[in-house]
Design a protein around this motif. Structure first.
Motif, PDB file in Angstrom:
ATOM      1  N   PHE B  52       0.839  -1.200   0.000  1.00  0.00           N
ATOM      2  CA  PHE B  52       0.000   0.000   0.000  1.00  0.00           C
ATOM      3  C   PHE B  52       0.879   1.256   0.000  1.00  0.00           C
ATOM      4  O   PHE B  52       0.661   2.182  -0.782  1.00  0.00           O
ATOM      5  CB  PHE B  52      -0.931  -0.018   1.230  1.00  0.00           C
ATOM      6  N   ILE B  53       1.895   1.261   0.862  1.00  0.00           N
ATOM      7  CA  ILE B  53       2.801   2.418   0.959  1.00  0.00           C
ATOM      8  C   ILE B  53       3.552   2.600  -0.358  1.00  0.00           C
ATOM      9  O   ILE B  53       3.691   3.727  -0.871  1.00  0.00           O
ATOM     10  CB  ILE B  53       3.800   2.223   2.130  1.00  0.00           C
ATOM     11  N   HIS B  54       4.022   1.505  -0.932  1.00  0.00           N
ATOM     12  CA  HIS B  54       4.763   1.571  -2.193  1.00  0.00           C
ATOM     13  C   HIS B  54       3.904   2.190  -3.292  1.00  0.00           C
ATOM     14  O   HIS B  54       4.349   3.088  -4.019  1.00  0.00           O
ATOM     15  CB  HIS B  54       5.221   0.159  -2.587  1.00  0.00           C
ATOM     16  N   LYS B  55       2.661   1.725  -3.382  1.00  0.00           N
ATOM     17  CA  LYS B  55       1.746   2.279  -4.409  1.00  0.00           C
ATOM     18  C   LYS B  55       1.481   3.765  -4.165  1.00  0.00           C
ATOM     19  O   LYS B  55       1.427   4.569  -5.102  1.00  0.00           O
ATOM     20  CB  LYS B  55       0.416   1.503  -4.402  1.00  0.00           C
ATOM     21  N   LEU B  56       1.307   4.118  -2.903  1.00  0.00           N
ATOM     22  CA  LEU B  56       1.038   5.513  -2.541  1.00  0.00           C
ATOM     23  C   LEU B  56       2.195   6.419  -2.992  1.00  0.00           C
ATOM     24  O   LEU B  56       1.976   7.480  -3.588  1.00  0.00           O
ATOM     25  CB  LEU B  56       0.881   5.585  -1.018  1.00  0.00           C
ATOM     26  N   LEU B  57       3.409   5.979  -2.721  1.00  0.00           N
ATOM     27  CA  LEU B  57       4.584   6.800  -3.051  1.00  0.00           C
ATOM     28  C   LEU B  57       4.788   6.916  -4.565  1.00  0.00           C
ATOM     29  O   LEU B  57       5.498   7.806  -5.030  1.00  0.00           O
ATOM     30  CB  LEU B  57       5.845   6.211  -2.395  1.00  0.00           C
ATOM     31  N   HIS B  58       4.193   5.993  -5.316  1.00  0.00           N
ATOM     32  CA  HIS B  58       4.307   6.042  -6.780  1.00  0.00           C
ATOM     33  C   HIS B  58       3.022   6.528  -7.448  1.00  0.00           C
ATOM     34  O   HIS B  58       2.854   6.369  -8.653  1.00  0.00           O
ATOM     35  CB  HIS B  58       4.695   4.657  -7.327  1.00  0.00           C
ATOM     36  N   SER B  59       2.120   7.102  -6.645  1.00  0.00           N
ATOM     37  CA  SER B  59       0.854   7.532  -7.241  1.00  0.00           C
ATOM     38  C   SER B  59       0.853   9.041  -7.490  1.00  0.00           C
ATOM     39  O   SER B  59       1.529   9.812  -6.797  1.00  0.00           O
ATOM     40  CB  SER B  59      -0.319   7.145  -6.335  1.00  0.00           C
ATOM     41  N   GLU B  60       0.074   9.437  -8.505  1.00  0.00           N
ATOM     42  CA  GLU B  60      -0.009  10.852  -8.846  1.00  0.00           C
ATOM     43  C   GLU B  60      -0.680  11.634  -7.730  1.00  0.00           C
ATOM     44  O   GLU B  60      -1.590  11.161  -7.075  1.00  0.00           O
ATOM     45  CB  GLU B  60      -0.782  11.028 -10.159  1.00  0.00           C
ATOM     46  N   ASN B  61      -0.185  12.840  -7.524  1.00  0.00           N
ATOM     47  CA  ASN B  61      -0.773  13.799  -6.595  1.00  0.00           C
ATOM     48  C   ASN B  61      -0.432  13.546  -5.126  1.00  0.00           C
ATOM     49  O   ASN B  61      -0.843  14.324  -4.270  1.00  0.00           O
ATOM     50  CB  ASN B  61      -2.301  13.841  -6.764  1.00  0.00           C
ATOM     51  N   PHE B  62       0.277  12.462  -4.828  1.00  0.00           N
ATOM     52  CA  PHE B  62       0.638  12.227  -3.419  1.00  0.00           C
ATOM     53  C   PHE B  62       1.609  13.308  -2.936  1.00  0.00           C
ATOM     54  O   PHE B  62       1.352  13.993  -1.939  1.00  0.00           O
ATOM     55  CB  PHE B  62       1.255  10.840  -3.222  1.00  0.00           C
ATOM     56  N   PHE B  63       2.714  13.481  -3.630  1.00  0.00           N
ATOM     57  CA  PHE B  63       3.710  14.465  -3.187  1.00  0.00           C
ATOM     58  C   PHE B  63       3.217  15.900  -3.411  1.00  0.00           C
ATOM     59  O   PHE B  63       3.563  16.811  -2.672  1.00  0.00           O
ATOM     60  CB  PHE B  63       5.047  14.227  -3.890  1.00  0.00           C
ATOM     61  N   ARG B  64       2.405  16.082  -4.440  1.00  0.00           N
ATOM     62  CA  ARG B  64       1.926  17.438  -4.755  1.00  0.00           C
ATOM     63  C   ARG B  64       1.044  18.025  -3.663  1.00  0.00           C
ATOM     64  O   ARG B  64       0.960  19.249  -3.517  1.00  0.00           O
ATOM     65  CB  ARG B  64       1.145  17.394  -6.080  1.00  0.00           C
ATOM     66  N   THR B  65       0.396  17.141  -2.887  1.00  0.00           N
ATOM     67  CA  THR B  65      -0.579  17.610  -1.897  1.00  0.00           C
ATOM     68  C   THR B  65      -0.093  17.477  -0.452  1.00  0.00           C
ATOM     69  O   THR B  65      -0.894  17.555   0.484  1.00  0.00           O
ATOM     70  CB  THR B  65      -1.900  16.819  -2.050  1.00  0.00           C
ATOM     71  N   LEU B  66       1.188  17.283  -0.244  1.00  0.00           N
ATOM     72  CA  LEU B  66       1.685  17.164   1.133  1.00  0.00           C
ATOM     73  C   LEU B  66       1.486  18.479   1.885  1.00  0.00           C
ATOM     74  O   LEU B  66       1.694  19.561   1.333  1.00  0.00           O
ATOM     75  CB  LEU B  66       3.184  16.827   1.129  1.00  0.00           C
ATOM     76  N   PRO B  67       1.077  18.380   3.162  1.00  0.00           N
ATOM     77  CA  PRO B  67       0.988  19.619   3.955  1.00  0.00           C
ATOM     78  C   PRO B  67       2.380  20.180   4.252  1.00  0.00           C
ATOM     79  O   PRO B  67       3.349  19.434   4.332  1.00  0.00           O
ATOM     80  CB  PRO B  67       0.294  19.170   5.250  1.00  0.00           C
ATOM     81  N   VAL B  68       2.448  21.489   4.384  1.00  0.00           N
ATOM     82  CA  VAL B  68       3.717  22.133   4.734  1.00  0.00           C
ATOM     83  C   VAL B  68       3.967  21.962   6.232  1.00  0.00           C
ATOM     84  O   VAL B  68       3.044  22.078   7.041  1.00  0.00           O
ATOM     85  CB  VAL B  68       3.672  23.634   4.388  1.00  0.00           C
ATOM     86  N   MET B  69       5.195  21.665   6.599  1.00  0.00           N
ATOM     87  CA  MET B  69       5.551  21.508   8.008  1.00  0.00           C
ATOM     88  C   MET B  69       5.341  22.848   8.741  1.00  0.00           C
ATOM     89  O   MET B  69       5.656  23.903   8.186  1.00  0.00           O
ATOM     90  CB  MET B  69       7.013  21.065   8.085  1.00  0.00           C
ATOM     91  N   PRO B  70       4.819  22.810   9.966  1.00  0.00           N
ATOM     92  CA  PRO B  70       4.581  24.065  10.693  1.00  0.00           C
ATOM     93  C   PRO B  70       5.821  24.955  10.732  1.00  0.00           C
ATOM     94  O   PRO B  70       6.929  24.472  10.986  1.00  0.00           O
ATOM     95  CB  PRO B  70       4.207  23.585  12.109  1.00  0.00           C
ATOM     96  N   ASP B  71       5.626  26.244  10.481  1.00  0.00           N
ATOM     97  CA  ASP B  71       6.670  27.284  10.548  1.00  0.00           C
ATOM     98  C   ASP B  71       7.755  27.166   9.475  1.00  0.00           C
ATOM     99  O   ASP B  71       8.748  27.916   9.516  1.00  0.00           O
ATOM    100  CB  ASP B  71       7.363  27.302  11.926  1.00  0.00           C
ATOM    101  N   ALA B  72       7.607  26.241   8.533  1.00  0.00           N
ATOM    102  CA  ALA B  72       8.688  26.027   7.559  1.00  0.00           C
ATOM    103  C   ALA B  72       8.871  27.245   6.650  1.00  0.00           C
ATOM    104  O   ALA B  72      10.001  27.670   6.389  1.00  0.00           O
ATOM    105  CB  ALA B  72       8.415  24.770   6.730  1.00  0.00           C
ATOM    106  N   VAL B  73       7.779  27.819   6.173  1.00  0.00           N
ATOM    107  CA  VAL B  73       7.897  28.944   5.233  1.00  0.00           C
ATOM    108  C   VAL B  73       8.578  30.136   5.898  1.00  0.00           C
ATOM    109  O   VAL B  73       9.571  30.682   5.394  1.00  0.00           O
ATOM    110  CB  VAL B  73       6.509  29.357   4.685  1.00  0.00           C
ATOM    111  N   GLU B  74       8.077  30.527   7.065  1.00  0.00           N
ATOM    112  CA  GLU B  74       8.641  31.682   7.774  1.00  0.00           C
ATOM    113  C   GLU B  74      10.113  31.412   8.117  1.00  0.00           C
ATOM    114  O   GLU B  74      10.952  32.318   8.052  1.00  0.00           O
ATOM    115  CB  GLU B  74       7.867  31.946   9.071  1.00  0.00           C
ATOM    116  N   SER B  75      10.419  30.177   8.488  1.00  0.00           N
ATOM    117  CA  SER B  75      11.789  29.837   8.891  1.00  0.00           C
ATOM    118  C   SER B  75      12.745  29.938   7.718  1.00  0.00           C
ATOM    119  O   SER B  75      13.864  30.445   7.847  1.00  0.00           O
ATOM    120  CB  SER B  75      11.820  28.428   9.479  1.00  0.00           C
TER     121      SER B  75
END
Lengths: 177, 177
Positions: B52-75
């Motif tokens: 399941f994890i392998h398929k997820l990591l190779h599926s479209e839109n998985f990486f594109r929709t990851l949430p940003v880590m808290p405070d990452a942009v400002e940091s």
């Protein structure tokens, strides 16, 4: 003892991007450019229609269909015995090229694994023992020993060791063993 | 004087891949995993359904929709004043992720230019003054000073300096100036 490492560029070194650019350019503009006729010119001067080149570099299937540079496959197979090869391509400027470059490498150089492929922008933080590239913008700032691979646009830049083809590159690198 | 350089990882450092994995995994399997409940486990143990994890990591839109880590942009905006930032992501294992990672960065971190983005496999030939990452496989072999960013799978690995969040990372790096 660990193998020495080589960073090998794609466009202009493994992939004959200039042949493909000339071919597309001539077909679109009715010109008769050849590698010989543009020797010593910068890319901007050789290909005057810059918008055309820009669109080409951002179009689908351009990088996927580049011809392989003569002797490149056999040469990397030979070097792979004694060196650790990293493919280091300035590709992030052209997002469409990213997956196309992976597919191109998988087709033509299946012995190069994903661990050893680097798609980057600047090559300033790449640290290998050797770097083979056709651009001073990369060779001038690399951390290892630079080796210039001849292309039409670099024939007048002579401050790096030069190889004119893959046979010369293999001979030079094997001397260092 | 040149700015010091930092190689910053994406998944688990800028992008909250673990939150997204847990979310997808729970929805598909009816489980109630949380970052707290899997703390100290390896990924293989935490997520037993490896296919399941392998398929997820190779599926479209998985990486594109990851949430940003808290405070990452400002940091990163703050660090960008005093350091040269390179984004260094082990992405070539997942070809679909390549252009998605470029689009994700352009959306959330538009001040990071393509020159400073590196999509790679192994990080062994990346030479920056600092490397922030959540995996020992990268930190153990990097050429600069390693900084471990806390994730569920690394809490028992204590041979690198650790930061638990972006506020701690910025404080640590600013001390070095």
């Amino acid at each position: 003892m660990r193998k020495k490492t080589i960073a090998i560029d794609m466009d202009g070194v493994l992939a004959d991007i200039d042949a493909q650019l000339i071919d597309h350019y001539n077909k679109a503009h009715g010109t008769t450019l050849s590698k010989e006729s543009i020797k010593g010119l910068t890319s901007d001067v050789a290909f005057k229609e810059r918008d055309f080149i820009h669109k080409l570099l951002h179009s689908e299937n351009f990088f996927r269909t580049l011809p392989v540079m003569p002797d490149a496959v056999e040469s990397l197979l030979e070097l792979d015995k004694d060196f650790e090869i990293f493919i280091v391509s300035a590709a992030t400027e052209f997002p469409i090229s990213l997956s196309e470059k992976m597919a191109w490498l998988a087709e033509h150089f299946p012995f190069i694994k994903w661990d050893n492929i680097i798609l980057c922008g600047s090559k300033r933080i790449i640290n290998t023992d050797y770097m083979i590239d056709d651009h001073c913008k990369n060779l001038d700032y690399c951390m290892g020993k630079p080796i210039m691979f001849t292309a039409f646009h670099n024939v007048n830049q002579n401050h790096h060791i030069r190889v004119n083809n893959w046979k010369e590159a293999v001979a030079l690198l094997k001397e260092t063993l």
